[in-house]
Design a protein around this motif. Structure first.
Motif, PDB file in Angstrom:
ATOM      1  N   SER A   1       0.860  -1.179   0.000  1.00 54.11           N
ATOM      2  CA  SER A   1       0.000   0.000   0.000  1.00 54.11           C
ATOM      3  C   SER A   1       0.898   1.230   0.000  1.00 54.11           C
ATOM      4  CB  SER A   1      -0.910   0.004   1.238  1.00 54.11           C
ATOM      5  OG  SER A   1      -1.857  -1.030   1.162  1.00 54.11           O
ATOM      6  N   VAL A   2       0.974   1.898  -1.141  1.00 53.56           N
ATOM      7  CA  VAL A   2       1.857   3.044  -1.311  1.00 53.56           C
ATOM      8  C   VAL A   2       1.063   4.186  -1.932  1.00 53.56           C
ATOM      9  CG1 VAL A   2       3.997   3.925  -2.318  1.00 53.56           C
ATOM     10  CG2 VAL A   2       3.813   1.500  -1.721  1.00 53.56           C
ATOM     11  N   THR A   3       1.156   5.355  -1.328  1.00 56.77           N
ATOM     12  CA  THR A   3       0.634   6.572  -1.945  1.00 56.77           C
ATOM     13  C   THR A   3       1.827   7.428  -2.332  1.00 56.77           C
ATOM     14  OG1 THR A   3      -1.397   6.530  -0.635  1.00 56.77           O
ATOM     15  CG2 THR A   3      -0.786   8.621  -1.621  1.00 56.77           C
TER      16      THR A   3
ATOM     17  N   ASN B   1       7.410  21.472  14.256  1.00 56.57           N
ATOM     18  CA  ASN B   1       8.562  20.605  14.523  1.00 56.57           C
ATOM     19  C   ASN B   1       8.265  19.475  15.498  1.00 56.57           C
ATOM     20  OD1 ASN B   1      10.265  22.162  12.818  1.00 56.57           O
ATOM     21  ND2 ASN B   1      10.523  23.632  14.464  1.00 56.57           N
ATOM     22  N   PHE B   2       7.002  19.146  15.637  1.00 57.62           N
ATOM     23  CA  PHE B   2       6.609  17.936  16.365  1.00 57.62           C
ATOM     24  C   PHE B   2       5.711  17.140  15.429  1.00 57.62           C
ATOM     25  CE2 PHE B   2       8.343  18.987  20.423  1.00 57.62           C
ATOM     26  CZ  PHE B   2       8.364  17.785  21.113  1.00 57.62           C
ATOM     27  N   ASN B   3       6.273  16.112  14.805  1.00 53.43           N
ATOM     28  CA  ASN B   3       5.548  15.365  13.781  1.00 53.43           C
ATOM     29  C   ASN B   3       5.643  13.878  14.066  1.00 53.43           C
ATOM     30  OD1 ASN B   3       5.048  17.629  11.629  1.00 53.43           O
ATOM     31  ND2 ASN B   3       7.207  17.834  12.198  1.00 53.43           N
ATOM     32  N   THR B   4       4.522  13.279  14.432  1.00 52.47           N
ATOM     33  CA  THR B   4       4.473  11.854  14.689  1.00 52.47           C
ATOM     34  C   THR B   4       3.348  11.251  13.859  1.00 52.47           C
ATOM     35  OG1 THR B   4       5.215  12.218  16.970  1.00 52.47           O
ATOM     36  CG2 THR B   4       4.280  10.067  16.449  1.00 52.47           C
ATOM     37  N   PHE B   5       3.726  10.461  12.860  1.00 49.77           N
ATOM     38  CA  PHE B   5       2.718   9.782  12.046  1.00 49.77           C
ATOM     39  C   PHE B   5       2.221   8.530  12.760  1.00 49.77           C
ATOM     40  CE2 PHE B   5       4.928  12.007   8.531  1.00 49.77           C
ATOM     41  CZ  PHE B   5       3.833  12.548   7.886  1.00 49.77           C
ATOM     42  N   SER B   6       0.930   8.279  12.628  1.00 48.58           N
ATOM     43  CA  SER B   6       0.336   7.003  13.027  1.00 48.58           C
ATOM     44  C   SER B   6      -0.289   6.368  11.797  1.00 48.58           C
ATOM     45  CB  SER B   6      -0.734   7.193  14.109  1.00 48.58           C
ATOM     46  OG  SER B   6      -0.171   7.728  15.281  1.00 48.58           O
ATOM     47  N   VAL B   7      -0.115   5.076  11.657  1.00 55.14           N
ATOM     48  CA  VAL B   7      -0.609   4.362  10.485  1.00 55.14           C
ATOM     49  C   VAL B   7      -1.325   3.099  10.938  1.00 55.14           C
ATOM     50  CG1 VAL B   7       0.103   3.020   8.460  1.00 55.14           C
ATOM     51  CG2 VAL B   7       1.100   5.269   8.870  1.00 55.14           C
ATOM     52  N   ARG B   8      -2.502   2.881  10.393  1.00 57.11           N
ATOM     53  CA  ARG B   8      -3.251   1.632  10.584  1.00 57.11           C
ATOM     54  C   ARG B   8      -3.512   1.293  12.048  1.00 57.11           C
ATOM     55  NH1 ARG B   8      -1.083  -2.515   5.806  1.00 57.11           N
ATOM     56  NH2 ARG B   8      -2.050  -1.359   4.089  1.00 57.11           N
ATOM     57  N   GLY B   9      -3.700   2.308  12.870  1.00 55.80           N
ATOM     58  CA  GLY B   9      -4.076   2.073  14.256  1.00 55.80           C
ATOM     59  C   GLY B   9      -2.949   1.700  15.182  1.00 55.80           C
ATOM     60  N   ILE B  10      -1.710   1.708  14.716  1.00 58.84           N
ATOM     61  CA  ILE B  10      -0.584   1.289  15.552  1.00 58.84           C
ATOM     62  C   ILE B  10      -0.104   2.488  16.362  1.00 58.84           C
ATOM     63  CG2 ILE B  10       1.678   0.189  15.566  1.00 58.84           C
ATOM     64  CD1 ILE B  10      -0.699  -1.541  14.649  1.00 58.84           C
TER      65      ILE B  10
ATOM     66  N   GLY C   1       2.029  -0.143   6.342  1.00 55.32           N
ATOM     67  CA  GLY C   1       2.350  -1.506   6.718  1.00 55.32           C
ATOM     68  C   GLY C   1       3.826  -1.599   7.075  1.00 55.32           C
ATOM     69  N   PRO C   2       4.219  -2.580   7.879  1.00 49.67           N
ATOM     70  CA  PRO C   2       5.616  -2.678   8.322  1.00 49.67           C
ATOM     71  C   PRO C   2       6.566  -2.852   7.146  1.00 49.67           C
ATOM     72  CG  PRO C   2       4.407  -4.694   8.821  1.00 49.67           C
ATOM     73  CD  PRO C   2       3.395  -3.697   8.373  1.00 49.67           C
TER      74      PRO C   2
ATOM     75  N   GLY D   1      14.200  -1.372   8.210  1.00 48.55           N
ATOM     76  CA  GLY D   1      14.716  -1.525   9.552  1.00 48.55           C
ATOM     77  C   GLY D   1      13.787  -1.171  10.677  1.00 48.55           C
ATOM     78  N   SER D   2      14.394  -0.823  11.835  1.00 45.39           N
ATOM     79  CA  SER D   2      13.681  -0.780  13.104  1.00 45.39           C
ATOM     80  C   SER D   2      12.653   0.333  13.198  1.00 45.39           C
ATOM     81  CB  SER D   2      14.680  -0.627  14.248  1.00 45.39           C
ATOM     82  OG  SER D   2      15.359   0.612  14.161  1.00 45.39           O
ATOM     83  N   GLY D   3      12.838   1.447  12.495  1.00 42.95           N
ATOM     84  CA  GLY D   3      11.914   2.562  12.658  1.00 42.95           C
ATOM     85  C   GLY D   3      10.619   2.412  11.915  1.00 42.95           C
ATOM     86  N   SER D   4      10.457   1.337  11.148  1.00 41.28           N
ATOM     87  CA  SER D   4       9.305   1.226  10.251  1.00 41.28           C
ATOM     88  C   SER D   4       8.305   0.195  10.752  1.00 41.28           C
ATOM     89  CB  SER D   4       9.775   0.868   8.841  1.00 41.28           C
ATOM     90  OG  SER D   4      10.525  -0.331   8.857  1.00 41.28           O
ATOM     91  N   LEU D   5       8.010   0.232  12.052  1.00 38.46           N
ATOM     92  CA  LEU D   5       7.068  -0.715  12.646  1.00 38.46           C
ATOM     93  C   LEU D   5       5.734  -0.713  11.907  1.00 38.46           C
ATOM     94  CD1 LEU D   5       6.495  -2.557  15.223  1.00 38.46           C
ATOM     95  CD2 LEU D   5       5.396  -0.522  16.161  1.00 38.46           C
ATOM     96  N   ALA D   6       5.220   0.476  11.554  1.00 33.11           N
ATOM     97  CA  ALA D   6       3.911   0.574  10.911  1.00 33.11           C
ATOM     98  C   ALA D   6       3.979   1.123   9.491  1.00 33.11           C
ATOM     99  CB  ALA D   6       2.984   1.459  11.751  1.00 33.11           C
TER     100      ALA D   6
END
Length: 757
Positions: A60-62, A95-104, A150-151, A157-162
């Motif tokens: 799933s890529v935009t 300068n505070f940016n936290t993405f959330s994806v797919r409920g994670i 998606g992971p 690597g490690s930063g791409s949990l979601a």
């Protein structure tokens, strides 16, 4: 007065510029008008580390091209999130940016934990942990932006949990001189002036061999929040500037060397977080001094590529230095009774090396192998502040200045990994892909010293007189280590030429977190838990099926994905029950399942209509009573993500003359409200948190209209947040700040002028 000046400047610029350009542009001598094909442009992405048509990627890529970013006025992360199904940007302030994806997400802040979505500028991961500033990178002169959902553990690597966001900058053109200027003037809330300036020049130095591309930008955007404590109107004004230079050398047809230097500095004057109880009619905050979250990034990259015939070799080496400030009023911790603030400064030095081989040719077997190394040292200075007038009033002497505590620390993080993917094409219609990554992660913190005092105790109990200062002794924390594999397996099938279906299993993980107070027993209850060394990596398993297709010669395209995610050993911030000491730990598990969709129709020439959105159902499913007590979680509770978000857009373009096209664009989006955190107070079982405040549902509508004068000039009038939605789109989960909520930027009118040489 600002409104009059802005309106006059916009009108003059919009009306005068076409004349200037038309004087330089010869009309079409044939007298024929240009036509629109009505078909979708093919977008090539490198989400799998090799070039693929977006519609063939089993993910799933935009993807956003620079033209699309400019047309929609997307200059930063907010626009990416609004245009991407299944993604939310938790942004309390600049300068505070936290993405959330797919409920994670357990909350929108992820304090002291690695973000669950990795953000890359080319090969440099710039995403950080949740209480660090993450620079608002300016999106100008980029090749494209890819938002992978998606992971992505095997390749990123490690930063791409979601998921992962990739900002891919443009390389120089070796043959043609090129230049571009983009200017944007806006007016927010009738009196806040926004100005953005962007420029690029591309200079071939040796034909076919050597070229230089230089990009610069400057943004000065007046704020819209009033700080009644400091007396500043439009307090959250932002100044952001920087640029990059890219040198490309191709000594032979097989080899290339790309060198890039990047600098970006962002300096907000105050935070945009508000307290809606202060003034229902205006965004208002109240602090003794401004809260400032700034960032200053320097990055240097050298990328070497060589065509070996059987494969393409790439080596990318990056060094970066990132200085950040985190200055915040903490008075609300004690109800504003005493001065209490934190001036924190962090300095990151990072080194990243990735080398990979990507197979070439048309054989049935395609493969990628590579190695990755990442090292970062973060030095952190924590200065806790009182106020000189307060200290004088109570005779609190003995401090060297207004700071009652200074602590100096540093943390070393290291990751080394080997990875590979292989795709076997059984036919043109069916192929399998398998991916594997083995990584080792280490993180360790060191206390370098400092001093503390009894200020808080004396101030809270009104005890006057001299303060006692004690030295903080240097100490070495326990090392957190994680080793293991990430996997991906995908099957793709094309039932017909224009449709791709896929099924994917993939895993993701985060780096371990260490606790500064590891081993500390409770002074209140000796039977309570000992603070653990830290939190181990959490684990995520993603099961996904999807279909991508286009019909009627590209006039209708649609992507649909359904996923089920099993998230276990979840990293959270917890509190010890007896004395409320905060620490990182792991709790049971959660599931997230949902559907994402994107659809674009081009029924007639010049008209595009699009829909996108996501449905998500995520909840805590595995939780012991002990885990519930320390984390505030409740079994069955919704995670910090909307159950529905969706958008629609319409773009219409038609020729006005033989050389001029007119265009109109409307974009609307709805995001449902969602919880900002677990419902209970960590460490106080069954007690609902006073900061539990779900975000409000909101709608935003952006519109633009303008004229495209061929290859050289485009002028656009626009309005953002057309219906002036002031919903609370962010709610901070911690109670140390009086202002804990954030809104969209109020209604903004503007003009964009884009000139290409």
């Amino acid at each position: 007065m600002k409104y009059v000046l802005f309106a006059s400047a916009s009108a003059v610029a919009f009306l005068a510029s076409p004349a200037a350009v038309m004087a330089q542009t010869a009309p079409d001598q044939s007298g024929e008008t240009r036509t629109q094909t009505g078909a979708a442009d093919e977008i090539v992405v490198t989400a799998t580390r090799r070039e693929m048509n977006l519609q063939d990627v089993p993910l799933s890529v935009t993807a956003f091209t620079q033209e699309e970013l400019t047309t929609k006025g997307i200059v930063g992360y907010e626009g990416l999130a609004l245009e991407t199904p299944g993604a939310v940007l938790n942004k309390p302030t600049a300068n505070f940016n936290t993405f959330s994806v797919r409920g994670i997400a357990t909350n929108g802040y992820q304090a002291n934990l690695q973000n669950s979505v990795a953000v890359y500028i080319d090969e440099l991961p710039i995403s950080a942990n949740g209480n660090s500033t993450q620079l608002d990178s300016t999106l100008f002169d980029v090749e494209r932006v890819e938002f992978l959902r998606g992971p992505q553990g095997t390749l990123f690597g490690s930063g791409s949990l979601a998921g992962a966001v990739r900002i891919i900058t443009k390389s120089p053109d070796l043959n043609d001189f090129d230049a571009q200027a983009l200017v944007d003037f806006g007016l927010t809330d009738g009196d806040s002036f926004r100005q953005r300036y962007n420029g690029m020049v591309n200079i071939p130095l040796v034909e076919d061999k050597l070229a230089l591309r230089v990009v610069g930008f400057y943004r000065n955007e007046e704020g819209w929040v009033e700080n009644i404590g400091t007396g500043e109107d439009n307090a959250n004004t932002l100044e952001n500037w920087g640029g990059r230079a890219v040198l490309l050398w191709e000594p032979t047809s097989k080899a290339s060397v790309r060198l890039m230097a990047l600098h970006e500095k962002s300096e907000p004057e105050d935070s945009q977080l508000i307290n809606p109880n202060l003034d229902p009619d205006r965004e208002t905050r109240n602090t003794r001094r401004p809260d400032v979250f700034g960032g200053d990034l320097d990055s240097y990259n050298a990328t070497f590529e060589y065509d070996l015939g059987f494969a393409n070799f790439t080596s990318s080496t990056t060094y970066s230095y990132y200085a950040q400030s985190f200055i915040i009023d903490l008075d609300a911790t004690f109800g504003g009774a005493i001065p209490f603030a934190l001036d924190a400064f962090a300095y990151d030095k990072a080194f990243v090396e990735e080398a990979r081989l990507v197979s070439s040719g048309d054989s049935r077997l395609q493969w990628i192998v590579g190695g990755f190394y990442y090292y970062k040292r973060r030095d952190t200075d924590l200065f806790y502040r009182s106020d000189p007038a307060f200290l004088d009033a109570f005779g609190m002497t003995g401090l060297p200045d207004e700071y009652y505590q200074r602590a100096f620390n540093h943390t070393n993080s290291e990751e080394i990994a080997a990875f590979g993917e292989a795709t076997y094409n059984f036919s043109d219609r069916f192929w399998l892909t398998g991916g594997l990554r083995y990584g080792s992660l280490d993180v360790q913190s060191f206390a370098e010293g400092g001093y503390n005092s009894n200020y808080l105790t004396n101030a809270l109990f009104g005890i006057p007189g001299p303060l006692t200062v004690t030295q903080i002794q240097p100490a070495t924390g326990e090392k957190g280590t994680e080793k293991g594999f990430s996997y991906k397996l995908s099957a793709s099938f094309k039932p017909v030429d224009n449709v791709t279906t896929y099924a994917t299993y993939s895993t993701g993980f985060r780096a371990p977190a260490v606790n500064a107070r590891a081993g500390l027993p409770s002074s209140v209850d000796p039977n309570d838990i000992i603070i653990p060394d830290g939190a181990s990596s959490d684990d995520l398993k993603n099961y996904e099926i999807g279909v991508k297709g286009n019909w009627f010669n590209g006039k209708l395209s649609a992507n649909l994905a359904a996923y089920y995610i099993d998230w276990s050993n979840i990293q959270v911030q917890a509190n010890r029950v007896s004395d409320q000491v905060q620490f990182a730990t792991n709790i049971g598990g959660a599931t997230s399942k949902g559907i994402e969709f994107e659809m674009t129709a081009r029924p007639v020439d010049g008209l595009s209509i699009g829909l996108n959105g996501s449905f998500n159902d995520s909840e805590v499913t595995d939780l012991t009573p002990e885990e519930a007590a320390i984390s505030g979680a409740v079994k069955g509770i919704q995670l910090a993500f909307p159950e529905f978000q969706g958008g629609a857009y319409l773009t219409y373009t038609r020729p006005l003359t033989a050389t001029v096209d007119g265009f109109l664009s409307v974009n609307a989006r709805h995001v449902q409200g969602y919880p900002n955190q677990f419902p209970n107070v960590p460490g106080q079982p069954g007690v609902q948190s006073p900061t539990y405040a779900p975000t409000e549902a909101y709608e935003t509508v952006n519109m633009s209209a303008g004229a495209d004068f061929g290859d050289h000039f485009k002028a656009t009038l626009y309005v953002e947040n057309a219906f002036d939605d002031h919903s609370l789109i962010y709610s901070h989960p911690e109670g140390f700040a009086d202002a804990r909520f954030s809104t969209l930027r109020p209604r903004t009118f503007g003009v964009r002028l884009n000139y290409k040489y």
